[in-house]
Design a protein around this motif. Structure first.
Motif, short mmCIF file in Angstrom:
data_model
loop_
_atom_site.label_atom_id
_atom_site.label_comp_id
_atom_site.label_asym_id
_atom_site.label_seq_id
_atom_site.Cartn_x
_atom_site.Cartn_y
_atom_site.Cartn_z
N PRO A 84 -11.67 -15.67 43.14
CA PRO A 84 -12.96 -15.35 42.54
C PRO A 84 -14.13 -16.17 43.09
N ASN A 89 -17.27 -14.56 38.46
CA ASN A 89 -16.29 -13.64 39.05
C ASN A 89 -14.93 -13.79 38.38
N ARG A 92 -14.93 -11.93 35.07
CA ARG A 92 -14.78 -10.48 35.29
C ARG A 92 -13.35 -10.12 35.67
N GLN A 93 -12.73 -10.93 36.55
CA GLN A 93 -11.35 -10.64 36.95
C GLN A 93 -10.42 -10.66 35.74
N TYR A 147 -10.79 -21.11 40.52
CA TYR A 147 -11.69 -20.28 41.32
C TYR A 147 -11.19 -20.05 42.74
N SER A 152 -7.41 -15.27 39.46
CA SER A 152 -8.04 -16.24 38.55
C SER A 152 -7.11 -16.90 37.55
#
Length: 194
Positions: A84, A89, A92-93, A147, A152
């Motif tokens: 990510p 990110n 969201r993942q 990250y 993730s």
């Protein structure tokens, strides 16, 4: 018996820790490759291509070594979930992956820099993610900050709490280095592991 130096083309502390379990002397090297998927490339092809690219990237520095490269790609419904890179990110993942079954594909390469021989193996792992709420995702990310991990979630750490099941041939594959396949490859090269 093959006594070639062993090099892990990775800066991952988790891969280094896994390889150390075999009790073989090795060094690590940063492969510094672009890890982007190519247009139209399957997740499996991406992981295998990048594993080999990482091994080959350090070969000039270690011309007589056996070089290990590994890469992992997470995939859900044809969409690749890579590293990510940042908090937003990763949120969201994990929101997309929660409550779902995700395929993680780990590509492994053993490159004999002296002979040019390449061994490639792909090791799949199916991971079921728990249905967790946004607050749990935030708590997890603040504690572990995964990250630099595909999907993730660090299964070797607190990320295991996000997972409700795993199915695969090697439990180490999800962490990033399939040791069972690697042992097969090293034996093929004449390395005495035990």
């Amino acid at each position: 018996m093959n006594t070639s130096p062993l090099v892990l083309a990775s800066t991952s502390p988790f891969r280094r820790e896994l390889l150390a379990r075999l009790g073989l002397p090795f060094t690590t090297a940063n492969p510094d490759v672009d890890e982007s998927a190519l247009a139209g490339e399957s997740p499996e092809a991406t992981a295998l291509r990048l594993a080999e690219a990482k091994a080959r990237a350090v070969a000039a520095r270690f011309p007589s070594a056996l070089i290990i490269g590994s890469d992992q790609v997470a995939c859900l419904d044809g969409q690749i979930f890579g590293k990510p890179g940042n908090h937003a990110n990763a949120v969201r993942q994990l929101q997309n992956l929660r409550g779902r079954q995700v395929n993680f594909f780990t590509g492994l390469c053993l490159f004999n820099a002296a002979s040019g021989r390449v061994q490639l193996r792909g090791v799949p792992t199916l991971v079921g993610f728990r249905q967790v709420d946004d607050a749990a995702i935030e708590r997890y990310l603040h504690r572990e900050q995964p990250y630099n991990c595909a999907g993730s979630a660090k299964s070797e750490g607190l990320g295991i709490a996000l997972i409700d099941r795993m199915e695969g041939e090697d439990p180490n594959a999800l962490i990033g280095l399939p040791l069972i396949a690697l042992c097969d490859m090293l034996i093929e090269e004449g390395v005495n592991i035990i």
